[in-house]
Scaffold this active site. Structure first.
Site, PDB file in Angstrom:
ATOM      1  N   HIS A  20      73.124 -37.300-143.716  1.00  0.00           N
ATOM      2  CA  HIS A  20      73.237 -35.895-143.298  1.00  0.00           C
ATOM      3  C   HIS A  20      71.991 -35.113-143.693  1.00  0.00           C
ATOM      4  O   HIS A  20      71.051 -35.659-144.277  1.00  0.00           O
ATOM      5  CB  HIS A  20      74.523 -35.279-143.852  1.00  0.00           C
ATOM      6  CG  HIS A  20      74.666 -35.334-145.348  1.00  0.00           C
ATOM      7  ND1 HIS A  20      73.745 -34.797-146.208  1.00  0.00           N
ATOM      8  CD2 HIS A  20      75.631 -35.887-146.136  1.00  0.00           C
ATOM      9  CE1 HIS A  20      74.137 -34.975-147.458  1.00  0.00           C
ATOM     10  NE2 HIS A  20      75.278 -35.663-147.447  1.00  0.00           N
ATOM     11  N   CYS A 128      88.119 -38.634-158.940  1.00  0.00           N
ATOM     12  CA  CYS A 128      87.924 -38.382-157.502  1.00  0.00           C
ATOM     13  C   CYS A 128      87.050 -39.500-156.957  1.00  0.00           C
ATOM     14  O   CYS A 128      85.913 -39.675-157.398  1.00  0.00           O
ATOM     15  CB  CYS A 128      87.259 -37.029-157.245  1.00  0.00           C
ATOM     16  SG  CYS A 128      86.729 -36.878-155.515  1.00  0.00           S
ATOM     17  N   CYS A 131      83.750 -38.371-155.266  1.00  0.00           N
ATOM     18  CA  CYS A 131      82.682 -38.039-156.234  1.00  0.00           C
ATOM     19  C   CYS A 131      82.311 -39.263-157.046  1.00  0.00           C
ATOM     20  O   CYS A 131      81.258 -39.310-157.643  1.00  0.00           O
ATOM     21  CB  CYS A 131      83.129 -36.978-157.231  1.00  0.00           C
ATOM     22  SG  CYS A 131      83.443 -35.366-156.544  1.00  0.00           S
TER      23      CYS A 131
HETATM   24  O1  ME8 Z   1      75.507 -38.647-155.043  1.00  0.00           O
HETATM   25  N1  ME8 Z   1      72.512 -30.578-149.468  1.00  0.00           N
HETATM   26  O2  ME8 Z   1      75.021 -39.989-153.245  1.00  0.00           O
HETATM   27  P1  ME8 Z   1      75.209 -38.944-152.049  1.00  0.00           P
HETATM   28  C1  ME8 Z   1      71.512 -31.087-150.204  1.00  0.00           C
HETATM   29  N2  ME8 Z   1      75.003 -42.113-154.709  1.00  0.00           N
HETATM   30  N3  ME8 Z   1      71.604 -32.249-150.876  1.00  0.00           N
HETATM   31  C2  ME8 Z   1      72.766 -32.899-150.818  1.00  0.00           C
HETATM   32  C3  ME8 Z   1      73.869 -32.423-150.072  1.00  0.00           C
HETATM   33  C4  ME8 Z   1      73.690 -31.203-149.377  1.00  0.00           C
HETATM   34  N4  ME8 Z   1      74.638 -30.668-148.643  1.00  0.00           N
HETATM   35  N5  ME8 Z   1      74.889 -33.306-150.220  1.00  0.00           N
HETATM   36  C5  ME8 Z   1      74.426 -34.293-151.023  1.00  0.00           C
HETATM   37  C6  ME8 Z   1      75.220 -39.729-154.560  1.00  0.00           C
HETATM   38  N6  ME8 Z   1      73.162 -34.043-151.384  1.00  0.00           N
HETATM   39  C7  ME8 Z   1      75.009 -40.916-155.466  1.00  0.00           C
HETATM   40  C8  ME8 Z   1      73.697 -40.741-156.200  1.00  0.00           C
HETATM   41  S1  ME8 Z   1      71.789 -41.590-157.873  1.00  0.00           S
HETATM   42  C9  ME8 Z   1      71.678 -42.761-159.055  1.00  0.00           C
HETATM   43  C10 ME8 Z   1      73.355 -41.856-157.154  1.00  0.00           C
HETATM   44  C11 ME8 Z   1      72.311 -34.843-152.285  1.00  0.00           C
HETATM   45  O3  ME8 Z   1      74.931 -39.729-150.826  1.00  0.00           O
HETATM   46  C12 ME8 Z   1      73.022 -35.205-153.566  1.00  0.00           C
HETATM   47  O4  ME8 Z   1      72.978 -34.127-154.455  1.00  0.00           O
HETATM   48  O5  ME8 Z   1      76.503 -38.248-152.166  1.00  0.00           O
HETATM   49  C13 ME8 Z   1      72.203 -36.383-154.011  1.00  0.00           C
HETATM   50  O6  ME8 Z   1      71.041 -35.963-154.711  1.00  0.00           O
HETATM   51  C14 ME8 Z   1      71.818 -37.059-152.692  1.00  0.00           C
HETATM   52  O7  ME8 Z   1      72.001 -36.072-151.681  1.00  0.00           O
HETATM   53  C15 ME8 Z   1      72.696 -38.261-152.381  1.00  0.00           C
HETATM   54  O8  ME8 Z   1      74.060 -37.871-152.319  1.00  0.00           O
END
Ligand code: ME8
Length: 514
Positions: A20, A128, A131
């Site tokens: 996304h 969750c 999360c």
């Molecule tokens: O959290 N706007 O994965 P993820 C900006 N696998 N950034 C965003 C966002 C948004 N709406 N939604 C998510 C994970 N992110 C874990 C990380 S690291 C060792 C493991 C950012 O796919 C989120 O904050 O849910 C994170 O930095 C990245 O996208 C991946 O999110």
């Protein structure tokens, strides 16, 4: 002299759904920083990747009727494709299902266990899956996950705990002592406040499902997905090999605000337990919303960045996000606002500057950049002084992650150059007695400004940088450029043939609503 090393990482994404805009935004910000440090002639290593284990991935795989391995192999392709299409210059892409990563997870788990910081117990509490995080009653919102607004699981299982509580004081001290460890400042304060309350040890193994790395000490458990995922930052450097010794500690670990706890408390505690140096800084960006709505995949992503790139090109998306969002804060994405930025800044200001200048070089000088003749006028001096000092201005802003202001500096120069064309009106000079020669200084100056703009926008819009360089007759290869070229006036060698090409950014009709 050996180059200064610079190691930057992004979070690794869950390939549980399609990528996304948040995923795109984080990679774009990291890419600007990596490219800027390469322009500073540093030895950069830029790592990104995917987080492929855990219950969340297992559940999404099951829903799609596929084995998790088949599922992640398919989904991860989309994330690799996104990086490629966004022109992200990562040096490696780590997948947590790769053998090189699994080896490190098992080695570190064993090391920490042997040091006495992992012990067996029973976990009872709230979890969750979206999360992949534990919660307490008081974290919940109306009894639901505060992030996903979904029902929460109650778990009771045998587990191995990591002694997080043992490191609480040390981490707090470290954060207090190192002002730049968590940036921006507001995020640092948030963690300091949380660390003032007592910490519970962290459950780092699961036995109710099997999609993960088996514990080296107990085959009936898999490693908790966060303990596994965080280690990507060193497995991506082939810990404990040469790359690790050369690049670690990370200079910047870029993440989104929702995963700060894991990065600023859990990760440093794991490193302390394993006897590894802590990263220099954890840098936190805000969230992208669409029409004011959160876009977390688990709630159903609405906009696929790959579709947007197809429609508008990677550089327009990169420019929009960097220019529109104040780093560290949440920002909104709308297609209507994107189109407005493309039409006004990119097509009108930047595109026209290139187009008008190249048209004059063709018309007055047979497509060859002239030797500048005559003295500088007041207007020439204003233009040159605007270009001077650009490197310092950009560096200061990029170091503070203020991409928006950095771009504004470049676009101020573009606007001064456009005004210069209006004010000196080279087409009028040409009609004067001194003829075409009179305009040579002006045309040369404009080409110089375009060269300076092309190099300075390289970290932000790499493809556009390449296009401009090639249209003004320089090698379109963006490798090997340095910040030294940005403000050095007179580098462009007269006599070079320009190569006017396609319009950089055609205007777009406002065809969609936000
Ligand atoms: O959290 N706007 O994965 P993820 C900006 N696998 N950034 C965003 C966002 C948004 N709406 N939604 C998510 C994970 N992110 C874990 C990380 S690291 C060792 C493991 C950012 O796919 C989120 O904050 O849910 C994170 O930095 C990245 O996208 C991946 O999110």
């Amino acid at each position: 002299m050996s180059k200064k090393k610079f190691y930057i990482t992004t979070a690794i994404d869950y390939p549980s759904g399609l990528p996304h805009m948040g995923h795109a935004y984080e990679k774009i910000c990291a890419d600007v920083i990596a490219r800027w440090h390469r322009l500073k002639n540093e030895d950069v290593f830029f790592l990104t990747g995917t987080d492929e284990h855990g219950q969340k991935i297992a559940r999404y795989a099951q829903r799609s009727g596929k084995h998790p391995e088949v599922f992640v192999n398919e989904m991860t392709k989309q994330f690799i494709e996104l990086s490629k299409r966004l022109n992200i210059s990562n040096d490696d892409f780590i997948r947590t299902t790769q053998a090189r990563h699994i080896r490190v997870v098992r080695d570190i788990f064993k090391k920490i266990y042997e040091n006495g910081d992992i012990y067996k117990g029973v976990y009872q509490g709230l979890y969750c899956v979206d999360c992949e995080a534990f919660y307490t009653e008081k974290d919940l919102k109306d009894g639901k996950c505060p992030v996903h607004d979904k029902a929460i699981d109650t778990l009771k299982e045998e587990t191995y705990f990591f002694k997080l509580s043992k490191y609480q004081k040390k981490i707090l001290e470290h954060i207090r002592k190192n002002k730049d460890f968590i940036q921006p400042l507001a995020r640092r304060n948030e963690i300091i406040n949380r660390l003032e309350e007592d910490l519970r040890d962290l459950s780092v193994s699961r036995s109710s499902f099997s999609w993960g790395v088996p514990l080296p000490i107990d085959g009936s458990h898999v490693v908790f997905v966060w303990f596994d995922a965080l280690l990507n930052y060193i497995s991506g450097l082939d810990y404990p090999g040469r790359n690790f010794r050369h690049y670690w500690p990370a200079d910047i670990q870029l993440i989104g605000k929702d995963i700060l706890w894991f990065h600023s408390v859990v990760w440093p505690s794991m490193l302390l337990a394993a006897g590894i140096e802590l990263p220099r800084s954890i840098v936190v960006h805000g969230f992208i919303n669409v029409g004011g709505e959160k876009l977390s995949k688990s709630k159903g992503a609405t906009i696929n960045p790959l579709d947007l790139i197809e429609l508008y090109g990677a550089d327009a998306i990169r420019y929009f996000l960097l220019r529109e969002i104040s780093f560290g804060e949440d920002g909104n994405f709308s297609e209507a606002a994107l189109i407005r930025r493309i039409n006004s800044d990119l097509a009108n200001d930047l595109g026209n500057l290139l187009q008008r200048t190249l048209t004059m070089v063709e018309k007055f000088f047979g497509a060859q950049v002239p030797v500048p003749r005559g003295c500088d006028s007041e207007m020439d001096k204003i233009l040159k002084s605007k270009a001077k000092g650009l490197v310092g201005n950009l560096n200061e802003r990029i170091e503070k992650f203020n991409f928006r202001e950095a771009l504004k500096q470049i676009f101020d120069l573009i606007n001064v150059a456009n005004k210069y064309i209006e004010d000196v009106a080279p087409w009028k000079l040409v009609r004067q007695d001194s003829g075409i020669e009179a305009s040579s200084n002006v045309i040369y100056n404009l080409i110089e400004v375009l060269r300076i703009i092309a190099v300075s926008i390289l970290p932000f819009m790499p493809q556009t940088s390449k296009n401009i360089l090639s249209q003004i007759g320089l090698n379109g290869d963006t490798e090997g450029h340095s910040i030294a070229e940005i403000e050095k006036w007179g580098l462009f060698k007269p006599g070079i043939r320009i190569n006017k090409g396609k319009t950089l950014f055609p205007r777009i009709e406002e065809r969609r609503s936000p």
